[in-house]
Write an enzyme that holds these catalytic residues in place. Sequence first.
Site, PDB file in Angstrom:
ATOM      1  N   THR A  22      41.473  45.479  39.677  1.00  0.00           N
ATOM      2  CA  THR A  22      40.972  44.285  40.297  1.00  0.00           C
ATOM      3  C   THR A  22      42.067  43.661  40.900  1.00  0.00           C
ATOM      4  O   THR A  22      43.037  44.074  41.147  1.00  0.00           O
ATOM      5  CB  THR A  22      40.160  43.560  39.255  1.00  0.00           C
ATOM      6  OG1 THR A  22      39.700  42.519  39.741  1.00  0.00           O
ATOM      7  CG2 THR A  22      41.266  43.098  37.957  1.00  0.00           C
ATOM      8  N   ASN A  23      41.964  42.332  41.233  1.00  0.00           N
ATOM      9  CA  ASN A  23      42.776  41.674  42.156  1.00  0.00           C
ATOM     10  C   ASN A  23      42.601  40.282  41.514  1.00  0.00           C
ATOM     11  O   ASN A  23      41.816  39.798  40.507  1.00  0.00           O
ATOM     12  CB  ASN A  23      42.709  41.757  43.606  1.00  0.00           C
ATOM     13  CG  ASN A  23      41.264  41.354  44.020  1.00  0.00           C
ATOM     14  OD1 ASN A  23      40.938  40.010  43.859  1.00  0.00           O
ATOM     15  ND2 ASN A  23      40.464  41.972  44.578  1.00  0.00           N
ATOM     16  N   ARG A  24      43.506  39.195  42.165  1.00  0.00           N
ATOM     17  CA  ARG A  24      43.735  37.814  41.482  1.00  0.00           C
ATOM     18  C   ARG A  24      42.867  36.959  42.081  1.00  0.00           C
ATOM     19  O   ARG A  24      42.754  35.638  41.810  1.00  0.00           O
ATOM     20  CB  ARG A  24      45.172  37.254  41.981  1.00  0.00           C
ATOM     21  CG  ARG A  24      46.265  37.992  41.321  1.00  0.00           C
ATOM     22  CD  ARG A  24      47.434  37.490  41.603  1.00  0.00           C
ATOM     23  NE  ARG A  24      48.769  38.551  41.014  1.00  0.00           N
ATOM     24  CZ  ARG A  24      49.259  38.440  39.689  1.00  0.00           C
ATOM     25  NH1 ARG A  24      48.532  37.796  38.771  1.00  0.00           N
ATOM     26  NH2 ARG A  24      49.967  39.187  39.497  1.00  0.00           N
TER      27      ARG A  24
END
Length: 217
Positions: A22-24
């Site tokens: 995933t990412n931030r």
Amino acid sequence: GASVLVTAGPTCEPLDPVRVFTNRSTGTMGYAIAEAAAARGADVVLVSGPTTLDAPDGVDVVQVETAEEMNEAVQARRDDADLVFMAAAVADYAPAETSPTKHKKEEGDLVLHLRRTPDILKTVGANRRPDQVLVGFALETNDGPENARRKLEEKNLDWIVLNNPTEEGAGFGASTNRVTLLSREGTSEELPLMSKSDVAEALLDRVLHAHPPESSA
Ligand code: C5P
């Protein structure tokens, strides 16, 4: 009365039942746009990856996990939308295979094969209704304006909102943002640092000024 479609948040791409890529992204910018558009009287559908945010008042939220799910949700609804804002940070790669059981730790390094995910916005741009207004986002750490303008053209957009995550007070997780708004006509406007809600209002102002509801509805 306009129909507005917004994407927000990250996507989560499973490797196995317990691990994801995933990412931030926190979804704050997309949720702010959905909320502002609904407050102005639009019919808003928000397709959201996993976030901790509450559904904005009066917004129809469609929860998804993966880029594939987001793609299906968006393509099924795209033709009904007068205005499209794609603020989601869609994963560009996902594990080529999702294991039904947890990967076991073994001696040595693990090499994973990643596959490309569908470019949701590019598909919307390639199939757009002539009267539809398409707004994309670009998060760039270098050569921002050049990359943003290339994406605007490749994805057949009217507007692209450029932000730089390395700048103080901008990008993922911040409650503020500092963006540059580039148009298909070649204009470029740097907005000052402001709350993401104010950025959402400013974007709606600019977009509605350039495409009044009579011409986009
Ligand atoms: O190509 P890049 O990811 O930088 O483009 C960013 C824009 O494209 C954003 O508006 C994002 O929501 C959208 N996008 C998408 N599907 C992808 C990748 C990006 O809709 N797979």
